[in-house]
Design a protein around this motif. Sequence first.
Motif, mmCIF file in Angstrom:
data_model
loop_
_atom_site.group_PDB
_atom_site.id
_atom_site.type_symbol
_atom_site.label_atom_id
_atom_site.label_comp_id
_atom_site.label_asym_id
_atom_site.label_seq_id
_atom_site.Cartn_x
_atom_site.Cartn_y
_atom_site.Cartn_z
ATOM 1 N N PHE A 196 3.388 -0.833 1.098
ATOM 2 C CA PHE A 196 2.804 -0.675 -0.238
ATOM 3 C C PHE A 196 1.680 -1.698 -0.452
ATOM 4 O O PHE A 196 0.604 -1.374 -0.938
ATOM 5 C CB PHE A 196 3.908 -0.835 -1.286
ATOM 6 C CG PHE A 196 3.595 -0.234 -2.616
ATOM 7 C CD1 PHE A 196 3.649 1.138 -2.818
ATOM 8 C CD2 PHE A 196 3.267 -1.038 -3.690
ATOM 9 C CE1 PHE A 196 3.363 1.689 -4.066
ATOM 10 C CE2 PHE A 196 2.978 -0.500 -4.932
ATOM 11 C CZ PHE A 196 3.027 0.883 -5.117
ATOM 12 N N LYS A 197 1.959 -2.931 -0.058
ATOM 13 C CA LYS A 197 0.974 -4.007 -0.229
ATOM 14 C C LYS A 197 -0.277 -3.754 0.621
ATOM 15 O O LYS A 197 -1.397 -3.879 0.129
ATOM 16 C CB LYS A 197 1.613 -5.341 0.167
ATOM 17 C CG LYS A 197 0.669 -6.512 0.193
ATOM 18 C CD LYS A 197 1.320 -7.856 0.451
ATOM 19 C CE LYS A 197 2.460 -7.881 1.404
ATOM 20 N NZ LYS A 197 2.969 -9.240 1.682
ATOM 21 N N PHE A 198 -0.079 -3.385 1.882
ATOM 22 C CA PHE A 198 -1.216 -3.267 2.789
ATOM 23 C C PHE A 198 -1.958 -1.935 2.676
ATOM 24 O O PHE A 198 -2.930 -1.709 3.391
ATOM 25 C CB PHE A 198 -0.794 -3.571 4.223
ATOM 26 C CG PHE A 198 -0.413 -5.018 4.405
ATOM 27 C CD1 PHE A 198 -1.343 -6.026 4.206
ATOM 28 C CD2 PHE A 198 0.877 -5.382 4.742
ATOM 29 C CE1 PHE A 198 -1.004 -7.365 4.343
ATOM 30 C CE2 PHE A 198 1.236 -6.715 4.891
ATOM 31 C CZ PHE A 198 0.294 -7.705 4.691
ATOM 32 N N THR A 199 -1.511 -1.066 1.768
ATOM 33 C CA THR A 199 -2.276 0.139 1.432
ATOM 34 C C THR A 199 -2.958 -0.011 0.072
ATOM 35 O O THR A 199 -3.549 0.939 -0.433
ATOM 36 C CB THR A 199 -1.383 1.399 1.402
ATOM 37 O OG1 THR A 199 -0.328 1.212 0.455
ATOM 38 C CG2 THR A 199 -0.817 1.729 2.776
ATOM 39 N N SER A 200 -2.866 -1.183 -0.520
ATOM 40 C CA SER A 200 -3.367 -1.379 -1.886
ATOM 41 C C SER A 200 -4.872 -1.152 -2.013
ATOM 42 O O SER A 200 -5.361 -0.881 -3.104
ATOM 43 C CB SER A 200 -2.997 -2.768 -2.407
ATOM 44 O OG SER A 200 -3.648 -3.766 -1.648
ATOM 45 N N ASP A 239 2.111 3.557 7.597
ATOM 46 C CA ASP A 239 1.170 3.557 6.479
ATOM 47 C C ASP A 239 -0.249 3.717 6.997
ATOM 48 O O ASP A 239 -0.502 3.554 8.185
ATOM 49 C CB ASP A 239 1.307 2.292 5.631
ATOM 50 C CG ASP A 239 0.848 1.039 6.346
ATOM 51 O OD1 ASP A 239 -0.357 0.926 6.658
ATOM 52 O OD2 ASP A 239 1.689 0.153 6.597
ATOM 53 N N ASN A 240 -1.156 4.053 6.094
ATOM 54 C CA ASN A 240 -2.570 4.205 6.445
ATOM 55 C C ASN A 240 -3.396 3.045 5.874
ATOM 56 O O ASN A 240 -4.550 3.206 5.538
ATOM 57 C CB ASN A 240 -3.117 5.550 5.949
ATOM 58 C CG ASN A 240 -3.174 5.650 4.434
ATOM 59 O OD1 ASN A 240 -2.470 4.924 3.730
ATOM 60 N ND2 ASN A 240 -3.997 6.552 3.919
ATOM 61 N N GLY A 241 -2.785 1.886 5.814
ATOM 62 C CA GLY A 241 -3.412 0.716 5.204
ATOM 63 C C GLY A 241 -4.327 -0.053 6.125
ATOM 64 O O GLY A 241 -4.918 0.475 7.056
ATOM 65 N N ILE A 242 -4.385 -1.348 5.862
ATOM 66 C CA ILE A 242 -5.345 -2.230 6.527
ATOM 67 C C ILE A 242 -5.055 -2.412 8.024
ATOM 68 O O ILE A 242 -5.953 -2.692 8.799
ATOM 69 C CB ILE A 242 -5.416 -3.593 5.804
ATOM 70 C CG1 ILE A 242 -6.617 -4.380 6.278
ATOM 71 C CG2 ILE A 242 -4.132 -4.372 5.956
ATOM 72 C CD1 ILE A 242 -6.961 -5.554 5.428
#
Length: 155
Positions: free
Chosen positions: A61-65, A89-92
């Motif tokens: 959740f944090k790294f997709t912010s 996730d598709n984050g950073i």
Amino acid sequence: STAKLSYEKVHLSTLVDNIAQKLKNSQPERNVQIVIEPGLEAQGDLQMLRTALENLLDNAFKFTSKCRKAKIEFGRMPYDGKTVFFVKDNGIGFNMRYVNKLFIPFQRLHSKKEFLGTGIGLAIVQRIIHQHGGNIWAQAEPRRGATFYFTIPDR
């Protein structure tokens, strides 16, 4: 970390759904799609597995912010004759060159200014998975997200 594990059937999909709803409610302005494979279960200590999943999902959740259309997935796949669970996730993401630092307490791959956190969450997750007799590992690519894989052996 020294308490004896209390094994029971843990409905992982339901647990992940509960955690995901809390995360979404904490930041309702975010556009986050959370996909949860239904019916996933494991034998394990409910409270410890909840802690592990909370840490993995909090990170996702944090790294997709910074994603306009964030996506987080929880599921399973066969691997080497075992069931492997994953949080994707598709984050950073991160550079795999630093993967060996992920599970070391207080080692951070991103600055505190960029993303809040203590640097202890993944070390806790690894400890819990190891206490269950499982393994955890990660794959990622910068700006393309990360996937954390883990096993929880059948008892």
